[in-house]
Design a protein around this motif. Structure first.
Motif: not given
Length: 351
Positions: A216-222
């Motif tokens: 969940i966090l990785a795509p949001w952060a990228v």
């Protein structure tokens, strides 16, 4: 030899002018980041040789080490890296946008707003069996809304024919205290087990991170890190002041709003999965500024790497130095950041 190197992409339709020194520093920090990542992955109650860690990462390690690394350690360390990068980048954006060296997500209360939203989300959507009744994928959105509301509130209250640095910091500290009080109220109103868990989370920890959190966090952060790096040019222009920036054709208020949204999204995603890890957004941009100067094209990427290193090291110390006890990473970042904040207050004369 020229100080800058020009890179042309897509048959010259896109070009980037890179400072050679900044490029070297970024490369060195990238290597250090990977080294800390490998060191942290191999550290714990079960010590794993760095070479074995590399084999596991490449998919050919022993079964037991592979299980420990992939199931328990990697998600936690990846979340720590991403959170550090997001907080540091958000801090760099805020300092450039507001032109205030003391600006950071936690000092201005934005982290506190995200924390209130997350604790409220967990309290409202938890059933009697302590399970969420909605998908955890909504958690970053809740944190983003909480952080966004506080960001607008601080900026609105600090505005008086412009934004004064001292007014912004003082109002931010006041709002931050209010957010802490609201978070404590929500914790007290909830079950005791929830209060104790929330208290550790608010301090800032990546304990219990799993692959679902990473997904969940990785795509949001990228997405928002890329937007932040693209917006570096806008930050450079806005640092010249509103009048000069407007004269150069900059849409100051529109871009300032977009920058605020990007930083708020980065903060919201970080707080949703790692709690209120403090002072990373204050320290990392200042460290980067000393290394590569004030140009945001280099400052933001270097800040991101420094933030990732800081949080990974804080988590590593917290789970190994006092074993079998685990100390939240936020304890160590606050322990370093609070004296650093006092140092900046004494050093800064124009607020």
């Amino acid at each position: 030899m020229s100080k800058y190197k020009n890179f042309r992409l897509l048959n010259g339709s896109f070009s980037v002018l890179m400072d050679r020194k900044a490029g070297i520093i970024f490369t060195v920090l990238l290597i250090i980041t990977f080294a800390v990542f490998v060191l942290s992955t191999g550290s714990g109650e079960m010590k794993i040789n760095p070479l074995t860690v590399l084999k596991v990462l490449l998919g050919s390690g022993p079964d037991m080490e592979t299980l420990v690394i992939t199931s328990f350690r990697l998600p936690r360390i990846i979340v720590a890296l991403i959170v550090g990068m997001c907080l540091a980048t958000a801090g760099g954006i805020l300092q450039g946008m507001i032109r205030n060296p003391l600006a950071s997500p936690d000092v201005l209360g934005i982290t506190g707003g995200a924390a209130v939203a997350v604790v409220g989300f967990l309290a409202i959507f938890s059933d009697k069996n302590h399970s969420l009744t909605v998908s955890i994928a909504w958690l970053p959105l809740a944190a983003f809304i909480g952080a966004g509301v506080v960001a607008f509130l601080v900026y609105f209250l600090a505005w008086k024919n412009g934004v004064s640095s001292i007014r912004l910091v003082l109002i931010g500290i006041g709002i931050s205290t209010l957010m802490q009080a609201l978070t404590t109220l929500l914790m007290v109103m909830g079950p005791i087990y929830q209060a104790s868990q929330a208290n550790i989370w608010i301090t800032g920890t990546v304990y219990g991170s799993n692959w679902k959190n990473v997904a969940i966090l990785a795509p949001w952060a990228v997405i928002f890190l890329i937007l932040a790096f693209v917006a570096a040019r806008t930050l450079n222009i806005q640092e010249l002041g509103d009048d000069i920036a407007t004269g150069l054709g900059e849409k100051v208020q529109k871009h300032r709003f977009l920058l605020l949204m990007i930083s708020t999204a980065l903060i919201g995603g970080s707080v949703a999965f790692a709690g209120g890890i403090g002072f990373v957004g204050l320290m990392a941009p200042h460290m980067a500024r000393r290394l590569v100067g004030s140009s945001f094209g280099a400052l933001l990427p270097v800040s991101a790497l420094l933030g990732g290193i800081l949080v990974m090291l804080a988590d590593l110390i917290g789970r190994t130095m006092f074993s079998p006890l685990e100390v939240p990473a936020g304890v160590f970042t606050a322990g370093i950041g609070a004296p650093y904040f006092i140092y900046l207050l004494f050093k800064t004369r124009n607020i």
